[in-house]
Design a protein around this motif. Structure first.
Motif, PDB file in Angstrom:
ATOM      1  N   ARG A  72      -8.253   9.956  -0.759  1.00  8.06           N
ATOM      2  CA  ARG A  72      -8.018  10.637  -2.093  1.00  8.06           C
ATOM      3  C   ARG A  72      -6.851  10.489  -2.297  1.00  8.06           C
ATOM      4  O   ARG A  72      -6.294  11.039  -2.969  1.00  8.06           O
ATOM      5  N   ALA A  96      -7.717   4.038   0.479  1.00  3.60           N
ATOM      6  CA  ALA A  96      -7.053   4.803  -0.229  1.00  3.60           C
ATOM      7  C   ALA A  96      -8.464   5.677  -0.789  1.00  3.60           C
ATOM      8  O   ALA A  96      -7.623   6.921  -0.988  1.00  3.60           O
ATOM      9  N   TRP A  97      -9.530   5.399  -1.181  1.00  2.00           N
ATOM     10  CA  TRP A  97     -10.671   6.696  -1.743  1.00  2.00           C
ATOM     11  C   TRP A  97     -10.545   7.296  -0.553  1.00  2.00           C
ATOM     12  O   TRP A  97     -10.662   8.342  -1.069  1.00  2.00           O
ATOM     13  N   GLN A  99     -13.365   5.831  -9.778  1.00  5.98           N
ATOM     14  CA  GLN A  99     -13.282   6.229  -8.714  1.00  5.98           C
ATOM     15  C   GLN A  99     -13.023   6.916  -7.213  1.00  5.98           C
ATOM     16  O   GLN A  99     -12.570   7.550  -6.603  1.00  5.98           O
ATOM     17  N   HIS A 100     -10.767   6.477  -7.907  1.00  6.92           N
ATOM     18  CA  HIS A 100     -10.122   6.982  -6.981  1.00  6.92           C
ATOM     19  C   HIS A 100      -9.714   8.435  -7.650  1.00  6.92           C
ATOM     20  O   HIS A 100      -9.178   9.265  -7.050  1.00  6.92           O
ATOM     21  N   TRP A 138      -5.002   8.948  -3.862  1.00  7.01           N
ATOM     22  CA  TRP A 138      -5.120   8.171  -5.514  1.00  7.01           C
ATOM     23  C   TRP A 138      -5.320   9.406  -6.179  1.00  7.01           C
ATOM     24  O   TRP A 138      -5.460   8.857  -7.637  1.00  7.01           O
ATOM     25  N   GLN A 139      -6.324  10.384  -6.154  1.00  4.30           N
ATOM     26  CA  GLN A 139      -6.287  11.566  -6.741  1.00  4.30           C
ATOM     27  C   GLN A 139      -5.514  12.150  -7.462  1.00  4.30           C
ATOM     28  O   GLN A 139      -4.017  12.017  -7.349  1.00  4.30           O
ATOM     29  N   TRP A 173       0.821  -1.483  -0.359  1.00  2.56           N
ATOM     30  CA  TRP A 173       0.615   0.026  -0.081  1.00  2.56           C
ATOM     31  C   TRP A 173       0.853   1.615  -0.132  1.00  2.56           C
ATOM     32  O   TRP A 173       0.434   2.186  -0.991  1.00  2.56           O
ATOM     33  N   SER A 189      -8.747  -1.321  -1.909  1.00  2.16           N
ATOM     34  CA  SER A 189      -8.250   0.402  -1.625  1.00  2.16           C
ATOM     35  C   SER A 189      -9.372   1.436  -1.414  1.00  2.16           C
ATOM     36  O   SER A 189      -9.024   2.358  -1.853  1.00  2.16           O
ATOM     37  N   SER A 190     -10.626   1.076  -0.684  1.00  5.92           N
ATOM     38  CA  SER A 190     -11.005   1.895  -0.596  1.00  5.92           C
ATOM     39  C   SER A 190     -10.399   2.769   0.848  1.00  5.92           C
ATOM     40  O   SER A 190     -10.932   3.826   1.148  1.00  5.92           O
TER      41      SER A 190
END
Length: 184
Positions: free
Chosen positions: A82, A78-79, A115-116, A84-85, A44, A75-76
């Motif tokens: 944000r 990280a979501w 989504q990311h 991985w924005q 991660w 990965s939520s």
């Protein structure tokens, strides 16, 4: 140079061979999703530090296998932050059939990247769709959303057509090159 990570699941070694070719073209680090759908301890952190992330998975029964889906669901975290924005994303899928519904798997990966808040990179190569085209030609399967690869079900990873392997290297280079443009 942009930092790229190829995160993938491979059930039988075919997807791993393509992940290695993509990583070679991208000058990327490989990050394997294990048979339980998990990442190594540092996984991660590696994804958080990346400028570009390339997803890879086989297509089983019309979509990515549960191991990739478990990674996607995880990965939520990280979501929520944000993390991985605005990263650059790409993806590839391997199946035994020429079509094999790989497009569905790629659309799932593209949706995950979106989504990311990510920026998706298309294959960017026209299809080899003439009468003279062979499986040795780049993009012989005619992908556009991402990389499509065919691996015969009754053979090892070394039987993947060379055109697909070359397309994989080129796609990896394209994703990293675009990530570098955003980084500059």
């Amino acid at each position: 140079m942009a930092q790229t990570v190829v995160v993938y699941f491979s059930g039988y070694g075919h997807t791993q061979r393509i992940a290695e070719a993509v990583a070679e073209g991208a000058q990327a680090q490989l990050l394997r999703i294990d048979s339980d759908g998990g990442l190594p301890q540092h996984g991660w952190d590696l994804l958080a530090a990346a400028d570009a992330i390339i997803f890879g998975a086989p297509t089983y029964m019309g979509s990515a296998p549960w191991q990739f889906k478990k990674f996607a669901d995880a990965s939520s975290k990280a979501w929520f932050t944000r993390a991985w924005q605005d990263k650059v994303f790409g993806g590839f899928s391997v199946s035994a059939s020429l079509n094999g519904d790989k497009q569905v798997t790629l659309i799932g990966m593209q949706t995950l990247a979106s989504q990311h808040g990510g920026i998706w990179v298309s294959l960017g190569v026209p299809p080899a769709n003439t009468l003279a085209a062979t499986r040795s030609d780049v993009n012989n399967l005619g992908g556009s959303v991402g990389l499509l690869v065919q691996a015969p079900s009754d053979a090892g990873a070394d039987a993947i057509p060379e055109g697909d392997v070359q397309t994989a290297r080129g796609y990896g280079a394209r994703v990293t090159g675009i990530a570098q443009r955003f980084k500059s």
